[in-house]
Design a protein around this motif. Sequence first.
Motif, PDB file in Angstrom:
ATOM      1  N   LEU A 246       0.706  -1.191  -0.259  1.00 34.51           N
ATOM      2  CA  LEU A 246      -0.121   0.028  -0.075  1.00 34.51           C
ATOM      3  C   LEU A 246       0.977   1.370  -0.061  1.00 34.51           C
ATOM      4  O   LEU A 246       0.620   2.180  -0.858  1.00 34.51           O
ATOM      5  CB  LEU A 246      -0.933   0.055   1.343  1.00 34.51           C
ATOM      6  N   ALA A 247       2.016   1.128   0.678  1.00 30.62           N
ATOM      7  CA  ALA A 247       2.795   2.503   0.867  1.00 30.62           C
ATOM      8  C   ALA A 247       3.514   2.873  -0.441  1.00 30.62           C
ATOM      9  O   ALA A 247       3.942   3.713  -0.802  1.00 30.62           O
ATOM     10  CB  ALA A 247       3.802   2.199   1.886  1.00 30.62           C
ATOM     11  N   ALA A 248       4.024   1.642  -1.150  1.00 31.46           N
ATOM     12  CA  ALA A 248       4.708   1.783  -2.538  1.00 31.46           C
ATOM     13  C   ALA A 248       3.681   2.163  -3.556  1.00 31.46           C
ATOM     14  O   ALA A 248       3.975   3.051  -4.442  1.00 31.46           O
ATOM     15  CB  ALA A 248       4.943   0.156  -2.924  1.00 31.46           C
ATOM     16  N   ARG A 249       2.327   1.841  -3.536  1.00 32.87           N
ATOM     17  CA  ARG A 249       1.306   2.457  -4.186  1.00 32.87           C
ATOM     18  C   ARG A 249       1.172   4.000  -3.924  1.00 32.87           C
ATOM     19  O   ARG A 249       1.109   4.703  -4.775  1.00 32.87           O
ATOM     20  CB  ARG A 249      -0.019   1.750  -4.145  1.00 32.87           C
ATOM     21  N   ILE A 250       1.152   4.328  -2.752  1.00 31.72           N
ATOM     22  CA  ILE A 250       0.995   5.661  -2.464  1.00 31.72           C
ATOM     23  C   ILE A 250       2.086   6.425  -3.121  1.00 31.72           C
ATOM     24  O   ILE A 250       2.036   7.821  -3.804  1.00 31.72           O
ATOM     25  CB  ILE A 250       0.764   5.750  -0.944  1.00 31.72           C
ATOM     26  N   VAL A 251       3.413   5.893  -3.036  1.00 33.00           N
ATOM     27  CA  VAL A 251       4.702   6.620  -3.429  1.00 33.00           C
ATOM     28  C   VAL A 251       4.467   6.794  -4.886  1.00 33.00           C
ATOM     29  O   VAL A 251       4.711   7.962  -5.431  1.00 33.00           O
ATOM     30  CB  VAL A 251       5.850   5.735  -3.002  1.00 33.00           C
ATOM     31  N   ILE A 252       4.198   5.814  -5.652  1.00 31.88           N
ATOM     32  CA  ILE A 252       3.983   5.999  -7.116  1.00 31.88           C
ATOM     33  C   ILE A 252       2.744   6.903  -7.470  1.00 31.88           C
ATOM     34  O   ILE A 252       2.956   8.118  -8.369  1.00 31.88           O
ATOM     35  CB  ILE A 252       3.768   4.769  -7.827  1.00 31.88           C
ATOM     36  N   ASP A 253       1.847   7.060  -6.713  1.00 33.52           N
ATOM     37  CA  ASP A 253       0.549   7.797  -6.929  1.00 33.52           C
ATOM     38  C   ASP A 253       0.806   9.200  -6.662  1.00 33.52           C
ATOM     39  O   ASP A 253       0.259  10.220  -7.422  1.00 33.52           O
ATOM     40  CB  ASP A 253      -0.637   7.526  -6.100  1.00 33.52           C
ATOM     41  N   LEU A 254       1.624   9.590  -5.734  1.00 30.30           N
ATOM     42  CA  LEU A 254       1.984  10.799  -5.354  1.00 30.30           C
ATOM     43  C   LEU A 254       2.746  11.754  -6.623  1.00 30.30           C
ATOM     44  O   LEU A 254       2.713  12.876  -6.531  1.00 30.30           O
ATOM     45  CB  LEU A 254       2.904  11.004  -3.894  1.00 30.30           C
ATOM     46  N   GLN A 255       3.432  10.789  -7.425  1.00 31.68           N
ATOM     47  CA  GLN A 255       4.188  11.508  -8.365  1.00 31.68           C
ATOM     48  C   GLN A 255       3.226  12.094  -9.345  1.00 31.68           C
ATOM     49  O   GLN A 255       3.735  13.185 -10.195  1.00 31.68           O
ATOM     50  CB  GLN A 255       4.943  10.587  -8.988  1.00 31.68           C
ATOM     51  N   THR A 256       1.995  11.714  -9.604  1.00 30.66           N
ATOM     52  CA  THR A 256       1.062  12.399 -10.436  1.00 30.66           C
ATOM     53  C   THR A 256       0.442  13.802 -10.084  1.00 30.66           C
ATOM     54  O   THR A 256      -0.250  14.343 -10.659  1.00 30.66           O
ATOM     55  CB  THR A 256      -0.193  11.300 -10.759  1.00 30.66           C
ATOM     56  N   ILE A 257       0.911  13.924  -8.691  1.00 29.94           N
ATOM     57  CA  ILE A 257       0.277  15.498  -8.219  1.00 29.94           C
ATOM     58  C   ILE A 257       0.836  16.334  -9.195  1.00 29.94           C
ATOM     59  O   ILE A 257       0.212  17.206  -9.792  1.00 29.94           O
ATOM     60  CB  ILE A 257       0.519  15.584  -6.766  1.00 29.94           C
ATOM     61  N   VAL A 258       2.185  16.447  -9.209  1.00 25.60           N
ATOM     62  CA  VAL A 258       2.950  17.427 -10.049  1.00 25.60           C
ATOM     63  C   VAL A 258       2.811  17.141 -11.462  1.00 25.60           C
ATOM     64  O   VAL A 258       2.607  18.092 -12.194  1.00 25.60           O
ATOM     65  CB  VAL A 258       4.634  17.432  -9.795  1.00 25.60           C
ATOM     66  N   SER A 259       3.143  16.023 -12.003  1.00 28.72           N
ATOM     67  CA  SER A 259       2.999  15.686 -13.214  1.00 28.72           C
ATOM     68  C   SER A 259       1.416  15.779 -14.057  1.00 28.72           C
ATOM     69  O   SER A 259       1.459  16.224 -15.101  1.00 28.72           O
ATOM     70  CB  SER A 259       3.453  14.353 -13.652  1.00 28.72           C
ATOM     71  N   ARG A 260       0.397  15.611 -13.206  1.00 30.96           N
ATOM     72  CA  ARG A 260      -0.855  15.700 -13.867  1.00 30.96           C
ATOM     73  C   ARG A 260      -1.834  16.703 -13.207  1.00 30.96           C
ATOM     74  O   ARG A 260      -2.948  16.950 -13.543  1.00 30.96           O
ATOM     75  CB  ARG A 260      -1.430  14.442 -13.622  1.00 30.96           C
ATOM     76  N   GLU A 261      -1.755  17.240 -11.980  1.00 34.40           N
ATOM     77  CA  GLU A 261      -2.515  18.133 -11.467  1.00 34.40           C
ATOM     78  C   GLU A 261      -2.053  19.460 -11.198  1.00 34.40           C
ATOM     79  O   GLU A 261      -2.679  20.519 -10.937  1.00 34.40           O
ATOM     80  CB  GLU A 261      -2.830  17.617  -9.930  1.00 34.40           C
ATOM     81  N   ILE A 262      -0.823  19.779 -11.378  1.00 38.32           N
ATOM     82  CA  ILE A 262      -0.164  21.146 -11.266  1.00 38.32           C
ATOM     83  C   ILE A 262       0.186  21.598 -12.754  1.00 38.32           C
ATOM     84  O   ILE A 262       0.550  21.065 -13.639  1.00 38.32           O
ATOM     85  CB  ILE A 262       1.100  21.289 -10.242  1.00 38.32           C
ATOM     86  N   ASP A 263      -0.076  23.063 -12.729  1.00 38.70           N
ATOM     87  CA  ASP A 263      -0.107  23.639 -14.249  1.00 38.70           C
ATOM     88  C   ASP A 263       1.474  23.487 -14.227  1.00 38.70           C
ATOM     89  O   ASP A 263       2.379  23.677 -13.517  1.00 38.70           O
ATOM     90  CB  ASP A 263      -0.455  25.248 -13.951  1.00 38.70           C
ATOM     91  N   PRO A 264       1.814  23.201 -15.689  1.00 41.79           N
ATOM     92  CA  PRO A 264       3.199  22.943 -16.021  1.00 41.79           C
ATOM     93  C   PRO A 264       3.924  24.068 -15.952  1.00 41.79           C
ATOM     94  O   PRO A 264       5.266  23.987 -15.908  1.00 41.79           O
ATOM     95  CB  PRO A 264       2.830  22.384 -17.475  1.00 41.79           C
ATOM     96  N   LEU A 265       3.482  25.345 -16.190  1.00 40.84           N
ATOM     97  CA  LEU A 265       4.119  26.505 -15.937  1.00 40.84           C
ATOM     98  C   LEU A 265       4.316  26.800 -14.423  1.00 40.84           C
ATOM     99  O   LEU A 265       4.979  28.018 -14.253  1.00 40.84           O
ATOM    100  CB  LEU A 265       3.433  27.598 -16.784  1.00 40.84           C
TER     101      LEU A 265
END
Length: 442
Positions: A246-265
Amino acid sequence: MNRLTALLLALAATSPALAEEVPATSNDPIPALVAEQYPALESLYQHFHSHPELSLQEESTAARLAKELRGAGFTVTEKVGGHGVVGVLKNGDGPTILVRADMDALPIIEQTGLPYASRVMATDSRRRTVGVMHACGHDLNMTCLVGLANVMHTLKDQWQGTLVCIGQPAEEIGAGAKAMLADGLFDRFPRPNYCLALHCDSRYPAGHVNFRSGQMQSNVDTVDITVFGKGGHGAAPHTTIDPVVLAARIVIDLQTIVSREIDPLDSAVVTVGSIHGGTKHNIIPDDVALQLTVRTTNDATRKQVLASIERIAKAAAVSAQAPEPKVHVDREQYTPALFNDEALTTRTVALFREALGPEKVHERPMSLGGEDFSRFILAGSPGFYYFLGSQPDDKVAAAAAGGPPLSRTHTNAYFPVPEPTIKTGVHTMTLAVLNLLRKKPE
């Protein structure tokens, strides 16, 4: 008229307001004064380096810094906001300038091979035995503060106002400036018109400085996530809820915050710096602990990222039919973004270019590093924070040519080369202070 008087008269206006013209520093006598005390400063630097102390444990470091400031003629108060040190040198009417140096070290085992390398071991806040090292250059920052104090005391007849030199604890965990302010730093002692600070930089040659006007560093948040499961035998995972997976899944999913939720600029960083769980190969544990650092450039993005971290952690638990995780944002270790005052930066950088040569003064991009010096500025005192290059020229040249990379701060191989880094730090900071503590022309 002596050379220093000529220099100070060239610094123009007699009020704290910042003059526009660039002062002449061709007759600058400060380097000779710094050279006189350099052997003692290098010895002091080696002492600090070989006797590091962790955040909130800086008792001996603070005592030695207090002793040095008293020796320079300052009235010193200890134990301000923990192990904070405040030295005050009053010299007639005029503005008050605060200069800060940070004192704490990092939980790293030193591997520099220096003859004065740290061999200190200590117990951290989690009761773990760790090595202790000045891997961020705070030993040199303190040494420069002492050098400044000595030079300014020597030159008392050439300036007027009040100089406040402080040794700040717990910068590495973002807690020291807040604690000193809460303990009355700006109420019990002269309130500064301006705040100044310098810091080692592992990316530039010694003898150089670099700066940025406006926003220089980011918001920093510390987040702890405890993932809960159901422990059991490693040979029968179907009878458990595995918190490691479960922790491993969270670590991977956290990486989508910057790559998919935050404005690229926009800019943000979510880093899992520590993950701990379990005791043995064939035992599935009941829980796993994650430690995160989060960097954001503005408050709206900060709010969004922190909310996303909590949402992702809880959603992962629901998908695994696990208990709800505990997500804790450590408000005590929050560090707000650092903004340099633009007028003060322009005026001070002009001095540096005149004194060092324009080829040794560099404008740098914004960093996602954090610095709680920002709290002094947010408390109402315009500030200027700049970096000292600290690497030998040959290593910088070799790295630029594709050779071995430079050792970076917060690593076990980093150390600032003492000369000319110390001399440059004392020289530039003295110029910056004298520019604001001017003596009226006769």
